[in-house]
Design a protein around this motif. Structure first.
Motif, PDB file in Angstrom:
ATOM      1  N   ALA A 362     -23.480  23.852 -32.957  1.00  0.00           N
ATOM      2  CA  ALA A 362     -24.193  22.926 -32.069  1.00  0.00           C
ATOM      3  C   ALA A 362     -24.538  23.583 -30.737  1.00  0.00           C
ATOM      4  O   ALA A 362     -25.320  23.017 -29.960  1.00  0.00           O
ATOM      5  N   LEU A 363     -23.976  24.760 -30.477  1.00  0.00           N
ATOM      6  CA  LEU A 363     -24.224  25.418 -29.195  1.00  0.00           C
ATOM      7  C   LEU A 363     -25.713  25.652 -28.926  1.00  0.00           C
ATOM      8  O   LEU A 363     -26.167  25.412 -27.803  1.00  0.00           O
ATOM      9  N   PRO A 364     -26.503  26.133 -29.921  1.00  0.00           N
ATOM     10  CA  PRO A 364     -27.939  26.272 -29.644  1.00  0.00           C
ATOM     11  C   PRO A 364     -28.584  24.961 -29.211  1.00  0.00           C
ATOM     12  O   PRO A 364     -29.438  24.956 -28.311  1.00  0.00           O
ATOM     13  N   LEU A 365     -28.183  23.849 -29.832  1.00  0.00           N
ATOM     14  CA  LEU A 365     -28.733  22.545 -29.434  1.00  0.00           C
ATOM     15  C   LEU A 365     -28.278  22.172 -28.029  1.00  0.00           C
ATOM     16  O   LEU A 365     -29.054  21.602 -27.247  1.00  0.00           O
ATOM     17  N   ILE A 366     -27.027  22.497 -27.710  1.00  0.00           N
ATOM     18  CA  ILE A 366     -26.517  22.220 -26.368  1.00  0.00           C
ATOM     19  C   ILE A 366     -27.287  23.043 -25.342  1.00  0.00           C
ATOM     20  O   ILE A 366     -27.656  22.543 -24.261  1.00  0.00           O
ATOM     21  N   ILE A 367     -27.551  24.321 -25.676  1.00  0.00           N
ATOM     22  CA  ILE A 367     -28.305  25.189 -24.758  1.00  0.00           C
ATOM     23  C   ILE A 367     -29.730  24.675 -24.591  1.00  0.00           C
ATOM     24  O   ILE A 367     -30.274  24.663 -23.475  1.00  0.00           O
ATOM     25  N   ILE A 368     -30.351  24.227 -25.693  1.00  0.00           N
ATOM     26  CA  ILE A 368     -31.700  23.656 -25.605  1.00  0.00           C
ATOM     27  C   ILE A 368     -31.697  22.414 -24.711  1.00  0.00           C
ATOM     28  O   ILE A 368     -32.570  22.238 -23.852  1.00  0.00           O
ATOM     29  N   PHE A 369     -30.703  21.549 -24.899  1.00  0.00           N
ATOM     30  CA  PHE A 369     -30.586  20.334 -24.080  1.00  0.00           C
ATOM     31  C   PHE A 369     -30.357  20.702 -22.621  1.00  0.00           C
ATOM     32  O   PHE A 369     -30.959  20.112 -21.708  1.00  0.00           O
ATOM     33  N   PHE A 370     -29.508  21.704 -22.396  1.00  0.00           N
ATOM     34  CA  PHE A 370     -29.225  22.156 -21.039  1.00  0.00           C
ATOM     35  C   PHE A 370     -30.505  22.690 -20.384  1.00  0.00           C
ATOM     36  O   PHE A 370     -30.820  22.343 -19.234  1.00  0.00           O
ATOM     37  N   ASN A 371     -31.257  23.535 -21.096  1.00  0.00           N
ATOM     38  CA  ASN A 371     -32.489  24.102 -20.539  1.00  0.00           C
ATOM     39  C   ASN A 371     -33.546  23.024 -20.318  1.00  0.00           C
ATOM     40  O   ASN A 371     -34.311  23.079 -19.348  1.00  0.00           O
ATOM     41  N   PHE A 372     -33.574  22.021 -21.211  1.00  0.00           N
ATOM     42  CA  PHE A 372     -34.508  20.894 -21.038  1.00  0.00           C
ATOM     43  C   PHE A 372     -34.197  20.151 -19.745  1.00  0.00           C
ATOM     44  O   PHE A 372     -35.101  19.851 -18.951  1.00  0.00           O
ATOM     45  N   CYS A 373     -32.914  19.852 -19.542  1.00  0.00           N
ATOM     46  CA  CYS A 373     -32.513  19.147 -18.309  1.00  0.00           C
ATOM     47  C   CYS A 373     -32.795  19.993 -17.079  1.00  0.00           C
ATOM     48  O   CYS A 373     -33.252  19.479 -16.046  1.00  0.00           O
ATOM     49  N   LYS A 374     -32.537  21.289 -17.210  1.00  0.00           N
ATOM     50  CA  LYS A 374     -32.779  22.202 -16.075  1.00  0.00           C
ATOM     51  C   LYS A 374     -34.261  22.235 -15.717  1.00  0.00           C
ATOM     52  O   LYS A 374     -34.621  22.231 -14.533  1.00  0.00           O
ATOM     53  N   ASP A 375     -35.128  22.251 -16.739  1.00  0.00           N
ATOM     54  CA  ASP A 375     -36.569  22.257 -16.484  1.00  0.00           C
ATOM     55  C   ASP A 375     -37.028  20.944 -15.841  1.00  0.00           C
ATOM     56  O   ASP A 375     -37.880  20.943 -14.947  1.00  0.00           O
ATOM     57  N   LYS A 376     -36.455  19.835 -16.310  1.00  0.00           N
ATOM     58  CA  LYS A 376     -36.832  18.537 -15.754  1.00  0.00           C
ATOM     59  C   LYS A 376     -36.379  18.381 -14.301  1.00  0.00           C
ATOM     60  O   LYS A 376     -36.960  17.605 -13.542  1.00  0.00           O
ATOM     61  N   LEU A 377     -35.320  19.121 -13.958  1.00  0.00           N
ATOM     62  CA  LEU A 377     -34.790  19.048 -12.594  1.00  0.00           C
ATOM     63  C   LEU A 377     -35.275  20.205 -11.726  1.00  0.00           C
ATOM     64  O   LEU A 377     -34.752  20.425 -10.632  1.00  0.00           O
ATOM     65  N   ALA A 378     -36.264  20.939 -12.208  1.00  0.00           N
ATOM     66  CA  ALA A 378     -36.748  22.137 -11.510  1.00  0.00           C
ATOM     67  C   ALA A 378     -37.259  21.836 -10.105  1.00  0.00           C
ATOM     68  O   ALA A 378     -37.256  22.712  -9.227  1.00  0.00           O
ATOM     69  N   TYR A 379     -37.698  20.608  -9.867  1.00  0.00           N
ATOM     70  CA  TYR A 379     -38.192  20.241  -8.539  1.00  0.00           C
ATOM     71  C   TYR A 379     -37.108  20.370  -7.467  1.00  0.00           C
ATOM     72  O   TYR A 379     -37.399  20.458  -6.267  1.00  0.00           O
ATOM     73  N   MET A 380     -35.837  20.390  -7.884  1.00  0.00           N
ATOM     74  CA  MET A 380     -34.727  20.547  -6.939  1.00  0.00           C
ATOM     75  C   MET A 380     -34.567  21.992  -6.474  1.00  0.00           C
ATOM     76  O   MET A 380     -33.849  22.254  -5.508  1.00  0.00           O
ATOM     77  N   GLY A 381     -35.210  22.912  -7.197  1.00  0.00           N
ATOM     78  CA  GLY A 381     -34.975  24.331  -6.965  1.00  0.00           C
ATOM     79  C   GLY A 381     -34.121  24.871  -8.108  1.00  0.00           C
ATOM     80  O   GLY A 381     -33.341  24.119  -8.715  1.00  0.00           O
ATOM     81  N   PRO A 382     -34.239  26.160  -8.446  1.00  0.00           N
ATOM     82  CA  PRO A 382     -33.555  26.717  -9.624  1.00  0.00           C
ATOM     83  C   PRO A 382     -32.037  26.585  -9.600  1.00  0.00           C
ATOM     84  O   PRO A 382     -31.415  26.293 -10.618  1.00  0.00           O
TER      85      PRO A 382
END
Length: 422
Positions: A362-382
């Motif tokens: 499930a780690l790849p799915l967790i990483i995908i979910f993590f990167n999705f959330c990170k991209d959605k929150l990109a307006y905060m800064g990296p």
């Protein structure tokens, strides 16, 4: 369960089973976590530049290939374990991941690296499930938690040794060669290890064995199986995301000084060893698996919040927090033992082998979910996006695990000498 000639083993035979299962898991963890330790130096030697986004991207790709192999291998080895025996899986998996380990030390491209990480993943998928199943079946129910605790605690020190070997040798290829050699040497210990009496007895029964699809043919059985998988998710979110990519989190937290992924993994797995000892011992004292899981899930939530709010701390403090993360997610042994105790002998190896590998897978799915959330929150800064994505994903995973745990029965006193009527 009353011991019968078909199921009883001598103390010497039981000790041999625990020893081989523990050492097999030691080499398993050595290889499983070695890539996280040598990720950066190995990719640098293959031509990628330090600080390049490709370094993280290719690292994630290789981890995903390894986990995909474990996902497929978990199903294959689990079926073999219930049809052909626990020992077939135990020694077959050790042989495969040992050969793959040696081959990993010879790669000269990311493509070859990915191929051998995938094959290694298939091999690594079998050892833990077969070992825990075998130990659970040969030991009396009041002591089997101690046996599985020994297996997990000894095995998890493989991550610590892998980091020490790399630090002493400084050669990532040599680390892979040593891991492969240890596995092949372990195969010499197979003499004197006996097959589970419960498995032998189940072979005489007219029931379906190792039927993976049977886990999906009954709503109650499927629900129980999925819950067994979901309760283990926090362990690999912590190791696969928070600890493996601790250098990136350290940067986001404004920590000065170099944070090394290998050292972070070493601290985390030292904590996991202590956590496994603590959860195993506490379950014996409380005579409960469920209560211990609830306690450590709560501690996991608190520690994840502390780790992701450790702004400006020293490198040493971050390493200690990695150790704390390892300790509070040190319920791996309880999680795998509960999986073994939830199902009958004719499905036990299938469940116990697939559940930890589906968690790892499930780690790849967790990483995908993590990167999705990170991209959605990109307006905060990296940096803020990475930290807040970690908090969000961690919170969701802890919540899912807690809800899944509510539907499982207490198995501390469960008699395992039965079969599932499919």
């Amino acid at each position: 369960m009353i011991k019968t000639p078909e199921t009883a083993l001598s103390s010497r035979s039981v000790n041999a089973v625990v020893l081989v299962a523990a050492l097999g898991y030691f080499v398993d963890i050595y290889d499983l976590l070695l890539f996280g330790i040598v990720r950066v130096p190995s990719l640098l030697s293959l031509g990628y530049e330090k600080g390049s986004p490709l370094l993280t991207e290719k690292g994630e790709f290789l981890i995903n290939m390894q986990m995909l192999g474990m996902l497929i291998g978990g199903i294959l080895w689990g079926i073999i374990g219930d049809k052909r025996g626990r020992l077939s899986v135990l020694f077959g998996s050790i042989f495969l991941y040992s050969i793959a380990n040696i081959a990993n030390g010879m790669v000269n491209s990311v493509e070859a690296y990915a191929t051998w990480r995938f094959i290694a993943g298939i091999g690594l998928a079998g050892e833990l499930g077969a070992g825990i199943t075998l130990v659970a079946e040969v030991m009396p129910k009041e002591k089997r938690g101690i046996g599985t605790m020994i297996v997990a605690s000894v095995g998890l020190t493989g991550a610590v040794v892998a980091n020490l070997v790399y630090r002493l040798s400084g050669d990532w290829r040599m680390c892979y060669y040593i891991g492969g050699g240890l596995g092949l040497a372990l195969l010499l210990l197979r003499i004197g290890v006996s097959e589970s009496g419960m498995f032998k007895t189940a072979q005489t029964e007219n029931v379906s064995k190792g039927n993976f699809l049977a886990l999906f043919s009954n709503t109650k059985r499927l629900s129980k199986y999925l819950r067994c998988i979901l309760i283990g998710l926090p362990t690999w979110f912590v190791i696969g995301v928070l600890v493996t990519f601790s250098p990136e989190f350290a940067k986001a937290l404004g920590i000065e000084g170099e944070v090394k992924g290998g050292d972070a993994i070493m601290y985390a797995y030292t904590g996991i060893v202590l956590g496994d000892l603590a959860t195993g011992a506490l379950s014996q004292v409380l005579k409960s698996r469920l209560r211990v899981m609830y306690i450590f899930l709560t501690l996991s939530a608190i520690t994840i919040i502390l780790y992701l709010n450790a702004y400006g701390v020293s490198v040493a403090t971050l390493y200690l927090l990695c150790g704390a993360l390892g300790f509070v997610t040190g319920f791996w042994v309880i999680f795998v033992t509960m999986s073994a105790e939830q199902f009958g002998t004719n499905l036990r190896a299938t469940v116990t082998t697939t559940t930890p590998n589906f968690v790892r897978g499930a780690l790849p799915l967790i990483i995908i979910f993590f990167n999705f959330c990170k991209d959605k929150l990109a307006y905060m800064g990296p940096d803020a996006a990475r930290i807040n994505a970690g908090l969000l994903v961690g919170g969701v995973i802890i919540l899912i695990s807690g809800l899944a745990l509510r539907g499982l029965k207490e198995t501390f006193h469960e008699d395992l000498n039965y079969v599932e009527q499919l």
